[in-house]
Design a protein around this motif. Structure first.
Motif, PDB file in Angstrom:
ATOM      1  N   ALA A  32       0.835  -1.210   0.000  1.00  0.00           N
ATOM      2  CA  ALA A  32       0.000   0.000   0.000  1.00  0.00           C
ATOM      3  C   ALA A  32       0.868   1.258   0.000  1.00  0.00           C
ATOM      4  N   ILE A  33       1.929   1.248   0.781  1.00  0.00           N
ATOM      5  CA  ILE A  33       2.837   2.401   0.816  1.00  0.00           C
ATOM      6  C   ILE A  33       3.478   2.614  -0.552  1.00  0.00           C
ATOM      7  N   LEU A  34       3.945   1.538  -1.159  1.00  0.00           N
ATOM      8  CA  LEU A  34       4.578   1.664  -2.473  1.00  0.00           C
ATOM      9  C   LEU A  34       3.574   2.063  -3.553  1.00  0.00           C
ATOM     10  N   MET A  35       2.333   1.596  -3.434  1.00  0.00           N
ATOM     11  CA  MET A  35       1.286   2.012  -4.380  1.00  0.00           C
ATOM     12  C   MET A  35       1.008   3.503  -4.235  1.00  0.00           C
ATOM     13  N   TRP A  36       0.925   3.975  -2.988  1.00  0.00           N
ATOM     14  CA  TRP A  36       0.712   5.400  -2.767  1.00  0.00           C
ATOM     15  C   TRP A  36       1.890   6.201  -3.322  1.00  0.00           C
ATOM     16  N   SER A  37       3.089   5.685  -3.162  1.00  0.00           N
ATOM     17  CA  SER A  37       4.269   6.358  -3.697  1.00  0.00           C
ATOM     18  C   SER A  37       4.174   6.481  -5.215  1.00  0.00           C
ATOM     19  N   LEU A  38       3.748   5.405  -5.858  1.00  0.00           N
ATOM     20  CA  LEU A  38       3.597   5.415  -7.311  1.00  0.00           C
ATOM     21  C   LEU A  38       2.542   6.430  -7.750  1.00  0.00           C
ATOM     22  N   ILE A  39       1.413   6.430  -7.070  1.00  0.00           N
ATOM     23  CA  ILE A  39       0.326   7.359  -7.428  1.00  0.00           C
ATOM     24  C   ILE A  39       0.737   8.799  -7.168  1.00  0.00           C
ATOM     25  N   SER A  40       1.363   9.039  -6.009  1.00  0.00           N
ATOM     26  CA  SER A  40       1.702  10.425  -5.671  1.00  0.00           C
ATOM     27  C   SER A  40       2.798  10.978  -6.577  1.00  0.00           C
ATOM     28  N   LYS A  41       3.671  10.136  -7.079  1.00  0.00           N
ATOM     29  CA  LYS A  41       4.721  10.622  -7.978  1.00  0.00           C
ATOM     30  C   LYS A  41       4.174  10.956  -9.359  1.00  0.00           C
ATOM     31  N   ASN A  42       3.147  10.219  -9.794  1.00  0.00           N
ATOM     32  CA  ASN A  42       2.626  10.429 -11.140  1.00  0.00           C
ATOM     33  C   ASN A  42       1.444  11.381 -11.201  1.00  0.00           C
ATOM     34  N   VAL A  43       0.681  11.492 -10.121  1.00  0.00           N
ATOM     35  CA  VAL A  43      -0.542  12.306 -10.158  1.00  0.00           C
ATOM     36  C   VAL A  43      -0.423  13.529  -9.269  1.00  0.00           C
ATOM     37  N   LEU A  44       0.001  13.336  -8.050  1.00  0.00           N
ATOM     38  CA  LEU A  44       0.072  14.416  -7.072  1.00  0.00           C
ATOM     39  C   LEU A  44       1.523  14.853  -6.889  1.00  0.00           C
ATOM     40  N   ASN A  45       1.744  15.644  -5.870  1.00  0.00           N
ATOM     41  CA  ASN A  45       3.114  15.962  -5.498  1.00  0.00           C
ATOM     42  C   ASN A  45       3.732  14.733  -4.831  1.00  0.00           C
ATOM     43  N   PRO A  46       4.972  14.441  -5.109  1.00  0.00           N
ATOM     44  CA  PRO A  46       5.583  13.257  -4.491  1.00  0.00           C
ATOM     45  C   PRO A  46       5.638  13.393  -2.969  1.00  0.00           C
ATOM     46  N   SER A  47       5.376  12.292  -2.290  1.00  0.00           N
ATOM     47  CA  SER A  47       5.426  12.264  -0.831  1.00  0.00           C
ATOM     48  C   SER A  47       6.850  11.977  -0.379  1.00  0.00           C
ATOM     49  N   LEU A  48       7.274  12.677   0.646  1.00  0.00           N
ATOM     50  CA  LEU A  48       8.622  12.476   1.165  1.00  0.00           C
ATOM     51  C   LEU A  48       8.728  11.224   2.031  1.00  0.00           C
ATOM     52  N   TRP A  49       7.629  10.829   2.622  1.00  0.00           N
ATOM     53  CA  TRP A  49       7.663   9.783   3.634  1.00  0.00           C
ATOM     54  C   TRP A  49       7.609   8.368   3.076  1.00  0.00           C
ATOM     55  N   THR A  50       7.247   8.184   1.816  1.00  0.00           N
ATOM     56  CA  THR A  50       6.935   6.845   1.317  1.00  0.00           C
ATOM     57  C   THR A  50       8.144   5.905   1.285  1.00  0.00           C
ATOM     58  N   LEU A  51       9.281   6.361   0.829  1.00  0.00           N
ATOM     59  CA  LEU A  51      10.444   5.480   0.731  1.00  0.00           C
ATOM     60  C   LEU A  51      10.895   5.011   2.104  1.00  0.00           C
ATOM     61  N   GLU A  52      11.012   5.953   3.033  1.00  0.00           N
ATOM     62  CA  GLU A  52      11.482   5.580   4.366  1.00  0.00           C
ATOM     63  C   GLU A  52      10.454   4.731   5.107  1.00  0.00           C
ATOM     64  N   MET A  53       9.191   5.028   4.946  1.00  0.00           N
ATOM     65  CA  MET A  53       8.151   4.231   5.593  1.00  0.00           C
ATOM     66  C   MET A  53       8.114   2.821   5.006  1.00  0.00           C
ATOM     67  N   ALA A  54       8.364   2.690   3.714  1.00  0.00           N
ATOM     68  CA  ALA A  54       8.437   1.365   3.094  1.00  0.00           C
ATOM     69  C   ALA A  54       9.616   0.584   3.664  1.00  0.00           C
ATOM     70  N   GLN A  55      10.735   1.262   3.895  1.00  0.00           N
ATOM     71  CA  GLN A  55      11.886   0.598   4.504  1.00  0.00           C
ATOM     72  C   GLN A  55      11.565   0.137   5.920  1.00  0.00           C
ATOM     73  N   PHE A  56      10.873   0.966   6.695  1.00  0.00           N
ATOM     74  CA  PHE A  56      10.493   0.594   8.059  1.00  0.00           C
ATOM     75  C   PHE A  56       9.546  -0.599   8.051  1.00  0.00           C
ATOM     76  N   ALA A  57       8.577  -0.599   7.145  1.00  0.00           N
ATOM     77  CA  ALA A  57       7.628  -1.715   7.056  1.00  0.00           C
ATOM     78  C   ALA A  57       8.358  -3.001   6.664  1.00  0.00           C
ATOM     79  N   MET A  58       9.322  -2.903   5.767  1.00  0.00           N
ATOM     80  CA  MET A  58      10.069  -4.084   5.345  1.00  0.00           C
ATOM     81  C   MET A  58      10.935  -4.624   6.482  1.00  0.00           C
ATOM     82  N   VAL A  59      11.553  -3.742   7.252  1.00  0.00           N
ATOM     83  CA  VAL A  59      12.353  -4.173   8.401  1.00  0.00           C
ATOM     84  C   VAL A  59      11.462  -4.869   9.424  1.00  0.00           C
TER      85      VAL A  59
END
Length: 181
Positions: A32-59
């Motif tokens: 879900a985080i990575l999907m939001w990252s994809l949507i926000s980069k292509n449609v909205l302003n890119p989110s700053l939190w998505t990459l780091e939050m994805a790393q935290f979820a993976m850990v």
């Protein structure tokens, strides 16, 4: 085997089974985080939190799922000679390797606890009984999240893996004695 050891093994197995089943769903959180990252980069302003939050979820997924994976026998092992041995010989090798694993996990837990203390801003001055509380550690990225939650999850994961390893050692000792748990 003493009754307390059987209760310990069953309690640890039940706890790690529940935590592992919960950790499985963190993969959906990651998606879900990575999907939001994809949507926000292509449609909205890119989110700053998505990459780091994805790393935290993976850990969290990886660390909390480790004891469950160990419990289910899903870890990688070299079966060239091991598979041909009797269950008693396998238990002997497993007991030996679990002792080495306990030392490794003890060091990892010690380091994780030290890192958690640092991220919480705890400092023990020389001779003091109580720590001084300082600043909470934050990530140096643009989002700047606090790091103590993921470090706490790492401590919990290492502790659960340590407990699962002790449960395996107790099982191996029972097998060497000719008993089953």
């Amino acid at each position: 085997m003493p009754r307390w050891s059987i209760i310990f093994v069953r309690l640890v197995d039940r706890l790690n089974y529940g935590v592992g089943r919960f950790a499985m769903y963190l993969l959906f959180v990651l998606m879900a985080i990575l999907m939001w990252s994809l949507i926000s980069k292509n449609v909205l302003n890119p989110s700053l939190w998505t990459l780091e939050m994805a790393q935290f979820a993976m850990v969290a997924y990886y660390i909390l799922g480790g004891p469950y994976s160990m419990q289910m026998g899903s870890h990688v092992r070299m079966d060239l000679f091991y598979a041909r041995q009797s269950p008693r010989q396998q238990a002997m090798w497993d007991a030996f390797t679990v002792l080495a694993l306990l030392v490794y996990l003890g060091v990892m837990l010690w380091g994780a606890l030290d890192s958690l203390g640092y991220s919480l801003g705890l400092k023990w001055p020389e001779g003091a009984l109580l720590p001084e509380i300082g600043r909470l550690e934050r990530s140096p990225t643009a989002w700047r999240p606090y790091l103590w939650p993921i470090k706490l999850i790492m401590c919990i994961g290492f502790l659960l893996m340590l407990l699962q390893s002790v449960a395996f050692l107790i099982r191996d000792i029972a097998t060497l004695k000719g008993e089953t748990i």
